[in-house]
Scaffold this active site. Sequence first.
Site, mmCIF file in Angstrom:
data_model
loop_
_atom_site.group_PDB
_atom_site.id
_atom_site.type_symbol
_atom_site.label_atom_id
_atom_site.label_comp_id
_atom_site.label_asym_id
_atom_site.label_seq_id
_atom_site.Cartn_x
_atom_site.Cartn_y
_atom_site.Cartn_z
ATOM 1 N N SER A 7 0.845 -1.200 0.000
ATOM 2 C CA SER A 7 0.000 0.000 0.000
ATOM 3 C C SER A 7 0.879 1.247 0.000
ATOM 4 O O SER A 7 1.659 1.468 0.935
ATOM 5 C CB SER A 7 -0.889 0.013 1.239
ATOM 6 O OG SER A 7 -1.420 1.306 1.414
ATOM 7 N N HIS A 32 -1.366 -1.433 -4.126
ATOM 8 C CA HIS A 32 -2.608 -1.034 -3.453
ATOM 9 C C HIS A 32 -2.616 0.485 -3.280
ATOM 10 O O HIS A 32 -1.711 1.064 -2.690
ATOM 11 C CB HIS A 32 -2.693 -1.738 -2.104
ATOM 12 C CG HIS A 32 -3.992 -1.554 -1.388
ATOM 13 N ND1 HIS A 32 -5.131 -2.257 -1.716
ATOM 14 C CD2 HIS A 32 -4.343 -0.724 -0.371
ATOM 15 C CE1 HIS A 32 -6.119 -1.889 -0.918
ATOM 16 N NE2 HIS A 32 -5.676 -0.947 -0.093
ATOM 17 N N ASP A 34 -4.738 3.672 -1.968
ATOM 18 C CA ASP A 34 -5.822 4.067 -1.061
ATOM 19 C C ASP A 34 -6.285 5.482 -1.367
ATOM 20 O O ASP A 34 -5.522 6.436 -1.229
ATOM 21 C CB ASP A 34 -5.327 4.008 0.388
ATOM 22 C CG ASP A 34 -5.116 2.581 0.861
ATOM 23 O OD1 ASP A 34 -6.082 1.813 0.836
ATOM 24 O OD2 ASP A 34 -3.971 2.247 1.231
ATOM 25 N N MET A 36 -8.885 8.398 -0.272
ATOM 26 C CA MET A 36 -9.718 8.808 0.883
ATOM 27 C C MET A 36 -10.274 10.202 0.652
ATOM 28 O O MET A 36 -9.567 11.075 0.126
ATOM 29 C CB MET A 36 -8.859 8.829 2.143
ATOM 30 C CG MET A 36 -8.171 7.514 2.439
ATOM 31 S SD MET A 36 -7.200 7.639 3.922
ATOM 32 C CE MET A 36 -6.519 5.985 4.008
ATOM 33 N N HIS A 65 -8.404 1.174 -3.933
ATOM 34 C CA HIS A 65 -9.328 1.016 -2.802
ATOM 35 C C HIS A 65 -9.972 2.369 -2.517
ATOM 36 O O HIS A 65 -9.334 3.273 -1.988
ATOM 37 C CB HIS A 65 -8.504 0.506 -1.599
ATOM 38 C CG HIS A 65 -9.277 0.358 -0.329
ATOM 39 N ND1 HIS A 65 -8.663 0.191 0.899
ATOM 40 C CD2 HIS A 65 -10.619 0.332 -0.085
ATOM 41 C CE1 HIS A 65 -9.587 0.089 1.839
ATOM 42 N NE2 HIS A 65 -10.769 0.174 1.280
ATOM 43 N N MET A 67 -12.069 4.691 -0.524
ATOM 44 C CA MET A 67 -12.711 4.971 0.768
ATOM 45 C C MET A 67 -13.390 6.325 0.625
ATOM 46 O O MET A 67 -12.984 7.319 1.236
ATOM 47 C CB MET A 67 -11.658 4.966 1.880
ATOM 48 C CG MET A 67 -11.209 3.565 2.249
ATOM 49 S SD MET A 67 -9.650 3.538 3.125
ATOM 50 C CE MET A 67 -8.532 3.600 1.742
ATOM 51 N N MET A 136 -11.636 -5.393 5.570
ATOM 52 C CA MET A 136 -10.811 -4.476 6.361
ATOM 53 C C MET A 136 -10.497 -5.165 7.684
ATOM 54 O O MET A 136 -11.400 -5.627 8.384
ATOM 55 C CB MET A 136 -11.565 -3.168 6.641
ATOM 56 C CG MET A 136 -11.680 -2.220 5.464
ATOM 57 S SD MET A 136 -10.126 -1.751 4.650
ATOM 58 C CE MET A 136 -9.115 -1.146 6.009
ATOM 59 N N ASP A 174 -6.736 -6.175 4.544
ATOM 60 C CA ASP A 174 -6.115 -4.849 4.530
ATOM 61 C C ASP A 174 -6.125 -4.239 5.927
ATOM 62 O O ASP A 174 -7.187 -3.929 6.470
ATOM 63 C CB ASP A 174 -6.915 -3.962 3.553
ATOM 64 C CG ASP A 174 -6.311 -2.584 3.367
ATOM 65 O OD1 ASP A 174 -5.203 -2.342 3.875
ATOM 66 O OD2 ASP A 174 -6.966 -1.754 2.694
#
Length: 218
Positions: A7, A32, A34, A36, A65, A67, A136, A174
Amino acid sequence: MNKLAPSILSADFAALGEDVKRVENAGAQYLHIDVMDGSFVPSLSLGFPVIESIRRNSVMVFDVHLMICDPDRYIRAFADAGADIITVHAEACTHLNRTVAAIKEAGVKAGVALNPATPLTALDYILEDVDMVLLMTVNPGFGGQKYIESSTRKIRELRKMIEERKLETDIEVDGGIKLNNVKTVLDAGANVIVAGSAVFSGDAEKNVADFLQILEGK
Ligand code: DX5
Ligand code: ZN
């Protein structure tokens, strides 16, 4: 085959390209990423320009991913930016079935993520339609948190559900995965392993090699 997904949240953003190359050369299969929005999770991270930039220099599978609330607004844009897999949170989608269909229509693989307290029943009527479930194993929002122990039972139960339905769905885990607990999640049935702080703190190449040795031994 098991896959490692470092990540980049824990990478050095001032030298992101080099950190990505480092884990790619060391043999990590997925990257990965992320995203957000400061709303679904408290923190903000990165968006399209960053993904586009690293896409030009990497052939890894980009595992994005999201979020973010109401991700439907951005599915096409993330696919165009270079995502290979787009994962959305069940908790963030009003019409999850529609969102998963939109991801597939954009020509990428679809994943659904569940927060630690969200039961597996949330997957009951969507499991057949997704390529990957992301469990998660910490509350989303930050790297470097501690693995939530009840996740092990959840992974095991999801693997059972997938086998009972004769599916080939990947299970990604994760949060809080380290060299000393990765075997536990693999044994429980996970096959895509996200690791942020455990890869990027210290020698990233060596950390990837150490993880891969355990992943390949399985
Ligand atoms: C947390 C993110 C994770 C994070 C994991 O919300 O989804 O991908 O980077 O970091 P570690 O492996 O340090 O727990
Ligand atoms: Zn993540």
